[in-house]
Enzyme design. Structure first.
Site, mmCIF file in Angstrom:
data_model
loop_
_atom_site.group_PDB
_atom_site.id
_atom_site.type_symbol
_atom_site.label_atom_id
_atom_site.label_comp_id
_atom_site.label_asym_id
_atom_site.label_seq_id
_atom_site.Cartn_x
_atom_site.Cartn_y
_atom_site.Cartn_z
ATOM 1 C CB THR A 46 -0.867 -0.057 1.277
ATOM 2 O OG1 THR A 46 -1.736 -1.166 1.144
ATOM 3 C CG2 THR A 46 -1.676 1.187 1.505
ATOM 4 N NE ARG B 193 -9.141 -7.257 3.335
ATOM 5 C CZ ARG B 193 -8.141 -6.374 3.348
ATOM 6 N NH1 ARG B 193 -7.808 -5.723 2.264
ATOM 7 N NH2 ARG B 193 -7.476 -6.158 4.453
ATOM 8 C CG ASP C 283 -6.392 -0.071 6.489
ATOM 9 O OD1 ASP C 283 -6.149 -0.920 5.614
ATOM 10 O OD2 ASP C 283 -5.505 0.675 6.949
ATOM 11 C CB THR D 83 0.713 0.649 5.233
ATOM 12 O OG1 THR D 83 1.040 -0.653 4.700
ATOM 13 C CG2 THR D 83 1.900 1.154 6.017
ATOM 14 N N GLY D 84 -0.882 -1.815 6.641
ATOM 15 C CA GLY D 84 -0.782 -3.000 7.495
ATOM 16 C C GLY D 84 -2.009 -3.863 7.305
HETATM 17 N N1 ASP Z 1 -3.910 -1.946 4.584
HETATM 18 C C1 ASP Z 1 -4.037 -2.640 3.339
HETATM 19 C C2 ASP Z 1 -5.284 -3.491 3.347
HETATM 20 O O1 ASP Z 1 -5.576 -4.101 4.345
HETATM 21 C C3 ASP Z 1 -2.861 -3.513 3.025
HETATM 22 C C4 ASP Z 1 -1.470 -2.910 3.169
HETATM 23 O O2 ASP Z 1 -1.261 -1.932 3.895
HETATM 24 O O3 ASP Z 1 -0.528 -3.418 2.519
HETATM 25 O O4 ASP Z 1 -5.937 -3.577 2.339
#
Ligand code: ASP
Length: 313
Positions: A179, A207, A210, A230-231
């Site tokens: 992200t 799905r 966030d 991000t996460g």
């Molecule tokens: N936060 C993003 C999600 O859950 C994924 C990511 O940060 O890599 O879609």
């Protein structure tokens, strides 16, 4: 003139130093540098925080190195479904899209939702129809194809598992972070945040993470801060993470650094959430906390601070 600053991220995750060659690391750093310097120069020339965060995110979306736009991960059906959001702190205007496909720069579509519709959040077919009504043309699937992303999907295909593009995997010899996001404070003291993602590999059933949810993965308010996360999105949604940073500043009087650290190192970790965020306040202060092994990140301020980093050292 207000002090101004920009911070960007290209995802947080469990990247192992040994999985990255010096050449690849250099590529990541160069792309981060391109986005950071384009954003900083735009701020310097008097552009608004909103223009700057969309510009920086657009540059990162155009790179196959990150899980957004061109580098988006594969869904369970072998497609790409992208989410993005943008928010400006001056008057709490926001725009977001989810589950869009074929759109080269989802962040621009999110901005169009903010500026050209009466709505905040459009998803799926409706968001695609909105894009078409504005004359967006769609990229072929080949534009989004990336061999590593494809291999990551092959590991999970046919199972009910899904994973962050940057999760450690026994079979995959290298990991990529995901992200992308940008936050900025401009010369006029206005804040903005923008975030864009392809989500999680093998995601299914519509799905949504966030990233496109205002207050979870993206938030901006001139009274407090601008935040891009991000996460593992499910945890950031449950923790209303981006808004929580703002709330801790507004209601508890914490500084930007204290509020950001509290959310990433305590509140998210208490519920098992891995990841990080970038945040900026109206004085141009920047915080970049993460609770993972690394987070692609960069910051530049009018007071002369400049950082590009990947690991936690
Ligand atoms: N936060 C993003 C999600 O859950 C994924 C990511 O940060 O890599 O879609």
């Amino acid at each position: 003139m207000n002090p101004f600053s920009i911070a960007i991220h290209g995802g947080a995750g469990t990247l192992l130093k040994g999985q990255m060659t010096p050449e690849k690391e250099e590529n990541y750093r160069k792309t981060l540098e391109n986005a950071l310097s384009a954003g900083f120069e735009a701020l310097n020339s008097g552009k608004s925080a909103t223009d700057v965060v969309s510009l920086a995110v657009q540059i990162l979306e155009d790179s196959p190195l990150f899980n957004a736009g061109k580098g988006s991960v594969f869904t369970a059906e072998g497609t790409h479904e992208m989410d993005a959001a943008i928010m400006e702190g001056k008057d709490l205007q926001a725009g977001a899209v989810s589950l869009v496909s074929g759109i080269k720069n989802p962040i621009l579509l999110a901005r169009d939702v903010m500026e050209k519709s009466e709505h905040v959040f459009l998803a799926g077919t409706g968001a695609m129809n909105f894009a078409k009504s504005l004359g967006y043309t769609l990229e072929e699937a080949a534009y989004f194809y990336d061999e590593l992303r494809y291999q990551q999907w092959q590991e999970l295909k046919g199972t009910t598992h899904f994973q962050l593009d940057h999760s450690k995997s026994k079979e995959t010899k290298e990991s990529k972070f995901g992200t992308v996001g940008a936050v900025a404070c401009d010369k006029y003291g206005n804040l903005a945040a923008a975030t864009s993602t392809g989500g999680m590999t093998n995601k299914n059933w519509g799905r949504i993470g966030d990233t496109s949810i205002i207050g979870a993965g993206n938030y901006a308010n001139n009274a407090t801060c601008a935040v891009s996360c991000t996460g593992s999105g499910e945890f950031f949604i449950r923790g209303v993470a981006a808004y929580d940073v703002s709330c801790l500043m507004e209601y508890k009087g914490l500084s930007l650094a204290e509020a950001a650290a509290e959310v990433v190192h305590k509140r998210l970790m208490n519920i098992g959430g891995d990841g990080g965020l970038i945040a900026v306040d109206t004085q141009g202060n920047v915080a970049l906390p993460f609770n993972t092994e690394g987070m692609y990140r960069g910051l530049r301020t009018s007071t002369g601070k400049s950082i590009i980093a990947i690991y936690g050292d």
